[in-house]
Design an enzyme around this catalytic site. Structure first.
Site, PDB file in Angstrom:
ATOM      1  CB  CYS A   9      -0.871  -0.033   1.243  1.00 19.83           C
ATOM      2  SG  CYS A   9      -1.703   1.510   1.607  1.00 19.83           S
ATOM      3  CG  HIS A  27      -4.720  -2.330   3.197  1.00 21.06           C
ATOM      4  ND1 HIS A  27      -3.922  -2.823   4.205  1.00 21.06           N
ATOM      5  CD2 HIS A  27      -4.222  -1.105   2.890  1.00 21.06           C
ATOM      6  CE1 HIS A  27      -2.985  -1.926   4.487  1.00 21.06           C
ATOM      7  NE2 HIS A  27      -3.141  -0.875   3.699  1.00 21.06           N
ATOM      8  CD  GLU A  28      -5.143   1.326  -0.132  1.00 18.81           C
ATOM      9  OE1 GLU A  28      -5.128   2.485   0.327  1.00 18.81           O
ATOM     10  OE2 GLU A  28      -4.142   0.576  -0.129  1.00 18.81           O
ATOM     11  CG  HIS A  33      -5.261   3.409   4.757  1.00 19.29           C
ATOM     12  ND1 HIS A  33      -4.514   3.399   5.904  1.00 19.29           N
ATOM     13  CD2 HIS A  33      -4.614   2.620   3.866  1.00 19.29           C
ATOM     14  CE1 HIS A  33      -3.448   2.624   5.718  1.00 19.29           C
ATOM     15  NE2 HIS A  33      -3.485   2.138   4.492  1.00 19.29           N
ATOM     16  CG  HIS A  62       0.089   0.807   6.972  1.00 30.06           C
ATOM     17  ND1 HIS A  62       0.947   1.436   6.117  1.00 30.06           N
ATOM     18  CD2 HIS A  62      -0.983   0.440   6.236  1.00 30.06           C
ATOM     19  CE1 HIS A  62       0.408   1.447   4.899  1.00 30.06           C
ATOM     20  NE2 HIS A  62      -0.766   0.859   4.963  1.00 30.06           N
TER      21      HIS A  62
HETATM   22 ZN   LIG Z   1      -2.292   0.911   3.656  1.00 30.27          ZN
END
Ligand SMILES: [Zn+2]
Ligand SMILES: *[C@@H]1O[C@H](CO)[C@@H](O)[C@H](O)[C@H]1NC(C)=O
Ligand SMILES: CC(=O)N[C@H]1CO[C@H](CO)[C@@H](O)[C@@H]1O
Ligand SMILES: [Zn+2]
Length: 490
Positions: A94, A221-222, A225, A231
């Site tokens: 990422c 995952h994104e 955020h 992370h």
């Molecule tokens: Zn990330």
């Protein structure tokens, strides 16, 4: 020749194209590797000022960044670009930093409402539209399953979260960003304060299975955020920065990710719907679980019996440390924020025992047992932790209870047991004539100090739930207070 200067020679020679020494094949570092490492550290281990650390110019700083990175990934901490470190750097990952200023500037780290909308701005030619929509939907479901959040796709109107596939250089509302072609950086996203959008690198080959890069896994995952998570250094968590291909059909969110997202948004409204039967024994404890956000409800800042471990100023705010949490009081904005200490300093896991700020140098010192750290905002300075004995304490001192910087006299006072020391910050040395007895020099105080602060010409010694307020010049006791007015409690 020491390894470090050996590596430095290679780098300088590379830059100046002088004759290279014979390098053992296994440790061979190519110019490309060097460039890759430099970019990697610049992007994922950024300096607070955003200055680029070029390896050949500032080798020490580069070595410190390499150490930070090695520490994050649990590699052997050598400060050198060994082959394990380079291998880790070459993995697809990422584009968000693993450490960095973004943590401090993130004043609002979550969405203010639970019902959010998203729009898919464009589609990747790599996949069928329906498969893209499905992957994105399932990625949202990962998070909506464990929180009260809902995500609704819209195709017109103003969305909360915009999802796009872009290649190379691109602009987004406030930021210029660049993707790096196939491999390495796969995607990046923006925290809630920055608009919460998610970008996927069109130069990857996106797939619904594992033949290319799995869109569902990267999107999930994104979206972490987008919702305000950064992370995790625990391998196996969704918020681990490296792409780890795993069967998307049997995907399960890691306990650690669940704890962290629930810390921000709470549990789903109907808890019975949630299938979170995780086998705890199989989960590695992580830094974040050690910081256990679940302790939080028991800490109420208005509890009259509350005591503090450390108090310090930081850039005009006042920080109160307690266990693995801290409160930040901003007198200008009049707001109080509370969060795990690890939000600021992921490597410290809370338990700060003393702290003080040197405003002129913009440095905050944090003490824990025999170790202490110098930090600039949330960035731990190179060379730390150091041992407290390097400050000049006798061996008998095992920990510092409290510290304060007295702006009037420009000296730092350290409290440990029933004694205190005075440290000259200009000379970097303990002053003669110390330690002294606390009770004889702070008349009226006859206890040990939990936390200490100098503020507006006053010295505050915190002990249990009491605060002893002294005139900092004359050390005259002004009053003993048992009040939470720092927090505006009734
Ligand atoms: Zn990330
Ligand atoms: C600290 O040391 C400097 C340099 O020796 C001296 O000028 C200064 O007065 C000292 N400060 C205190 C508070 O003693
Ligand atoms: C009402 C009262 O006593 N307030 C005090 C509480 O403590 C803070 C810090 O010591 C003082 O600034 C307040 O005046
Ligand atoms: Zn982007």
């Amino acid at each position: 020749m020491k390894m470090q200067s050996f590596l430095l020679r290679i780098v300088l020679c590379g830059a100046l194209s002088c004759a290279l020494p014979i390098i053992p094949k296994t440790d061979q570092i190519t110019k490309g590797d060097e460039q890759l490492a430099e970019n990697y550290l610049h992007n994922y281990y950024p300096d607070p000022e955003g200055t680029r650390v070029v390896r050949s110019i500032n080798n020490n700083k580069m070595a410190d960044k390499i150490r930070q990175m090695q520490e994050f990934f649990g590699l052997k901490v050598t400060g050198q670009l060994d082959s394990n470190t380079l291998d880790e750097m070459k993995k697809p990952r990422c584009g968000m930093p693993d450490i960095g200023e973004f943590r401090t500037t993130r004043t609002l780290n979550k969405w203010p409402r639970n019902h959010l909308t998203y729009r898919i701005q464009n589609f990747t030619p790599d996949m069928d539209h329906a498969d893209v929509v499905d992957a994105i939907e399932r990625a949202w479901k990962v998070w909506s399953d464990v929180t009260p959040l809902t995500f609704t796709r819209i195709s017109t109107g103003t969305e909360d979260i915009l999802i796009s596939f872009v290649a190379g250089y691109h602009r987004s509302n406030r930021f210029d960003r660049s993707f790096d072609g196939y491999g390495n950086e796969l995607a990046h996203a923006f925290y809630p304060t920055y608009g919460g959008d998610a970008h996927f690198d069109e130069d990857e080959y996106w797939t619904k299975d594992l033949k290319g890069t799995n869109l569902f896994l990267v999107a999930a995952h994104e979206f972490g955020h987008v919702l305000g998570l950064d992370h995790s250094n625990t391998f196996g968590t969704l918020m681990y920065p490296v792409y780890v291909p795993s069967n998307p059909q049997t995907f399960r969110l890691h306990e650690d990710d669940i704890k962290r997202i629930q810390y921000l948004y709470g549990q789903p409204e109907n808890v019975n719907d949630v299938n979170v039967n995780y086998d705890d024994d199989q989960l590695e404890p992580s830094q974040f679980t050690t910081n256990s956000p679940s302790e939080e409800p028991s800490l109420n800042q208005c509890d009259p019996h509350l005591s503090f471990d450390a108090v310090a100023t930081l850039r005009g705010e006042t920080l109160f440390f307690k266990d693995s949490f801290m409160w930040r009081i901003n007198p200008q904005k009049g707001n109080i924020e509370k969060g795990p200490t690890s939000d600021f300093w992921p490597n410290l896991k809370g338990g700060i025992e003393a702290a003080y700020e040197l405003e002129d140098k913009d440095v905050l010192f944090l003490f824990k047992g025999q170790k202490y750290w110098a930090t600039q905002a949330n960035i731990i300075q190179p060379g730390y932790p150091k041992n407290i004995h390097t400050l000049g304490f006798p061996r008998s001192v095992r920990k510092i209870d409290a510290a304060l910087f007295d702006k009037e006299t420009k000296r730092t006072l350290f409290f440990s047991g029933d004694e205190y020391w005075s440290y000259n910050e200009t000379q970097n040395a303990m002053e003669d004539g110390y330690p002294r007895d606390i009770s004889s020099h702070f008349p009226g105080f006859s206890s040990t100090v939990d936390a200490a602060l100098q503020h507006n010409g006053r010295i505050y010694l915190f002990s249990g739930s009491n605060q002893y307020e002294f005139d900092s010049k004359h050390r005259r006791l002004i009053g003993i207070k048992r009040n939470n007015s720092w927090f505006g409690c009734q």
